[in-house]
Design a protein around this motif. Structure first.
Motif, PDB file in Angstrom:
ATOM      1  N   GLU A  33      45.983  39.238  40.083  1.00 53.59           N
ATOM      2  CA  GLU A  33      46.229  40.545  39.499  1.00 53.59           C
ATOM      3  C   GLU A  33      45.606  41.626  40.377  1.00 53.59           C
ATOM      4  OE1 GLU A  33      44.725  40.570  35.596  1.00 53.59           O
ATOM      5  OE2 GLU A  33      46.102  39.047  34.835  1.00 53.59           O
TER       6      GLU A  33
ATOM      7  N   GLY B 124      43.384  44.562  41.418  1.00 51.18           N
ATOM      8  CA  GLY B 124      42.089  45.021  40.928  1.00 51.18           C
ATOM      9  C   GLY B 124      42.085  46.510  40.660  1.00 51.18           C
ATOM     10  N   ALA B 125      41.027  46.939  39.996  1.00 54.63           N
ATOM     11  CA  ALA B 125      40.889  48.353  39.677  1.00 54.63           C
ATOM     12  C   ALA B 125      40.624  49.152  40.952  1.00 54.63           C
ATOM     13  CB  ALA B 125      39.743  48.545  38.681  1.00 54.63           C
ATOM     14  N   THR B 126      41.032  50.420  40.976  1.00 53.80           N
ATOM     15  CA  THR B 126      40.832  51.286  42.131  1.00 53.80           C
ATOM     16  C   THR B 126      39.343  51.559  42.326  1.00 53.80           C
ATOM     17  OG1 THR B 126      42.966  52.333  41.733  1.00 53.80           O
ATOM     18  CG2 THR B 126      41.384  53.526  43.140  1.00 53.80           C
ATOM     19  N   GLY B 127      38.864  51.380  43.576  1.00 51.83           N
ATOM     20  CA  GLY B 127      37.447  51.611  43.856  1.00 51.83           C
ATOM     21  C   GLY B 127      37.116  53.092  43.905  1.00 51.83           C
TER      22      GLY B 127
END
Length: 337
Positions: free
Chosen positions: A134, A136-139
């Motif tokens: 999946e 990942g979230a935006t850093g």
């Protein structure tokens, strides 16, 4: 072989006793003694013995003729047992016996130290690519990077409207209102050296008064008019022309050098060499060039020269073709800054 007589017999008996005592015991010893005493009647005895390692000696007897013994007498008392003879050599090792049955297995010993690591095996083939994970979230946003180089200049914009005229400024310094300070000088004597390769200042004994302002000629320490002196600080253009000639009757070459000196010090890289050749009519030359020099008020410069032949001179020529007299030296100096 040497014969030893009774002494040999005695030794034979003694050694027989030792030998029989060891082997057969006391009874055999008595028998041997009885037999030995009967040897007194031997006709001849030849004996030899040699010592050998591990025993006292060995005996070899060779009996040629034996006289029958006399009747045996009664057995005497048993004598004391003789000393034990030396131990004989060890006999050969007997055959190896049969192998016995195997014993029970002992307990396991402690583990030995770990051996060196073996070489790395070949890399196996790459496995199948797994399915994508999946997203990942935006850093978080990173820090701002350094500023890039300035781009090329854009096109010039349209000029703006003309502004109002400013106020008139104050009047500036008038500066030099004339052509500047100047001087015109010459010399009417014939100048020459008294020593070769010896520097000497050129003289200027005359001034064109109408052409001179702020510049004058002053005497040097020897009282000769050589110093071109300024009354005002500034940059000056010094120009000169020197009439060079050689005395008649001399052929070959003669060399002169000319440079400037400021406040009694030579000015570097101002020297020039000039050479004359031929007799008097041909050996003439005019040295003419200029220098720019900065002088403070009341400072001076001098034109210097030297020669390698005393027949070189700067003459003043009073008679010419149709022109006026020729001075030995002409100098003009004007302020240019």
């Amino acid at each position: 072989m040497a014969k030893h007589g009774p002494k040999i017999k005695f030794h034979v008996i003694k050694n027989i006793v030792k030998f029989t005592a060891v082997i057969s015991g006391l009874g055999i010893a008595i028998f041997i003694l009885s037999y030995a005493f009967g040897l007194n009647n031997l006709l001849s005895i030849e004996s030899s013995y040699t010592k050998s390692e591990g025993s006292d000696f060995s005996i070899t007897e060779d009996i040629s003729t034996v006289t029958p013994p006399s009747p045996v007498g009664p057995v005497g008392k048993t004598g004391k047992q003789g000393l034990t003879g030396p131990i004989g050599p060890i006999g050969p090792t007997g055959p190896t016996g049969s192998t016995g049955s195997q014993g029970a297995t002992g307990s396991t010993g402690p583990a030995g130290p770990t051996g060196n690591q073996g070489a790395t095996g070949a890399t196996g083939s790459t496995g199948l690519t797994g399915s994508p994970g999946e997203v990942g979230a935006t850093g978080a946003i990173g820090p701002t990077g350094p500023q890039g180089p300035v781009g090329p200049q854009g096109l010039t914009g349209t000029p703006g409207e003309k502004g109002d005229k400013g106020e008139k400024g104050e009047k500036g310094d008038p500066g030099i209102t004339t052509f500047g300070y100047r001087g015109s000088f010459f010399d009417t004597t014939t100048q020459q050296h008294s020593n070769i390769n010896s520097p000497k200042a050129m003289e200027l004994n005359s001034t064109s008064a109408s052409e001179t302002n702020g510049i004058s000629i002053s005497n040097n320490d020897s009282g000769r008019p050589t110093r071109i002196t300024v009354a005002n600080s500034g940059t000056y253009n010094l120009q000169f022309s020197a009439q060079l000639a050689r005395v008649s009757g001399h052929k070959g070459t003669t060399t002169a050098e000319i440079w400037i000196k400021k406040m009694n010090s030579n000015v570097d890289f101002t020297n020039t060499k000039i050479t004359l050749s031929g007799d008097e009519d041909a050996a003439k030359e005019v040295a003419a060039w200029n220098f720019l020099v900065y002088l403070e008020a009341n400072q001076f410069v001098e034109l210097m020269w030297t020669v390698d032949d005393l027949r070189m001179q700067m003459p003043t020529i009073t008679t010419g073709l149709n022109g006026p007299s020729i001075p030995s030296l002409i100098v003009t100096m004007t302020q240019v800054g």
